[in-house]
Design an enzyme around this catalytic site. Structure first.
Site, PDB file in Angstrom:
ATOM      1  N   HIS A   1     -14.400   2.267   2.631  1.00 53.14           N
ATOM      2  CA  HIS A   1     -14.516   0.807   2.654  1.00 53.14           C
ATOM      3  C   HIS A   1     -15.845   0.364   2.059  1.00 53.14           C
ATOM      4  O   HIS A   1     -16.897   0.485   2.676  1.00 53.14           O
ATOM      5  CB  HIS A   1     -14.354   0.297   4.084  1.00 53.14           C
ATOM      6  CG  HIS A   1     -14.484  -1.175   4.192  1.00 53.14           C
ATOM      7  ND1 HIS A   1     -15.135  -1.774   5.239  1.00 53.14           N
ATOM      8  CD2 HIS A   1     -14.058  -2.182   3.394  1.00 53.14           C
ATOM      9  CE1 HIS A   1     -15.113  -3.082   5.081  1.00 53.14           C
ATOM     10  NE2 HIS A   1     -14.472  -3.348   3.960  1.00 53.14           N
TER      11      HIS A   1
ATOM     12  N   LYS B   1       0.834  -1.206   0.000  1.00 58.06           N
ATOM     13  CA  LYS B   1       0.000   0.000   0.000  1.00 58.06           C
ATOM     14  C   LYS B   1       0.869   1.256   0.000  1.00 58.06           C
ATOM     15  O   LYS B   1       0.601   2.199  -0.744  1.00 58.06           O
ATOM     16  CB  LYS B   1      -0.958  -0.007   1.195  1.00 58.06           C
ATOM     17  CG  LYS B   1      -2.050  -1.068   1.046  1.00 58.06           C
ATOM     18  CD  LYS B   1      -2.998  -1.040   2.221  1.00 58.06           C
ATOM     19  CE  LYS B   1      -4.044  -2.123   2.117  1.00 58.06           C
ATOM     20  NZ  LYS B   1      -4.974  -2.009   1.018  1.00 58.06           N
TER      21      LYS B   1
END
Length: 173
Positions: free
Chosen positions: A143, A98
């Site tokens: 999310h 990431k």
């Protein structure tokens, strides 16, 4: 800011589904992934594109919407300035990966672009450590629940520095 163009980082199952959702919502979407094959640098993103546009099991409401979806790879598409309004990262749940992806994006994203991670397992503040203080203000967790096309909810997770304006923008988005 009106979000018209998105870049989805990671063309796996979740990234592909998020890209399809955004295309169905009328956005132009760029689907990117890593290069795993020098002879076919877009192998992963093309597989995601093919999953989305499969005529027998399309994730699109109308296959004509595929005209708003492109694919590529980080090495080529994250070299020059990007006009995307939002970047949504959906890569492997690995902090090092990431950070690598976000390091590349931070160099090419326009200053007002929203930077969002779809992570569900890594604390947002740990991911945010890769950003400058200024970029942390526009970084947020976004999310999507799986499958995003049917689960009509998105969790918004600010980091310690996320600006109220960015939270407002992603809420409206």
């Amino acid at each position: 800011m009106i979000i018209r163009k998105a870049t989805v980082l990671g063309a796996g199952v979740m990234g592909s589904q998020i890209a399809a959702l955004l295309v169905n919502a009328g956005l132009k979407v760029e689907l990117l992934d890593v290069v795993i094959d020098q002879e076919d640098p877009n192998k992963l993103s093309k597989a995601g594109y093919d999953r989305i546009t499969n005529p027998k099991k399309s994730m699109l409401f109308d296959l004509d919407l595929a005209a708003n979806l492109t694919y590529g790879n980080y090495d080529e598409q994250l070299k020059e300035a990007s006009d995307s309004d939002i970047f949504i990262e959906a890569v492997k749940e690995d902090l090092e990966i990431k950070h690598d992806v976000w390091g590349k994006v931070a160099k090419v994203a326009k200053k007002e672009a929203i930077l969002a991670t779809n992570t569900s397992g890594i604390p947002i503040n740990l991911i945010a450590k890769v950003f400058s203080k200024e970029d942390k203000k526009r970084f947020v967790g976004l999310h999507f629940f799986n499958p995003p096309r049917f689960m009509k909810l998105v969790e918004i997770i600010p980091n310690q520095e996320t600006s109220e304006e960015v939270i407002k923008q992603v809420t409206e988005f």
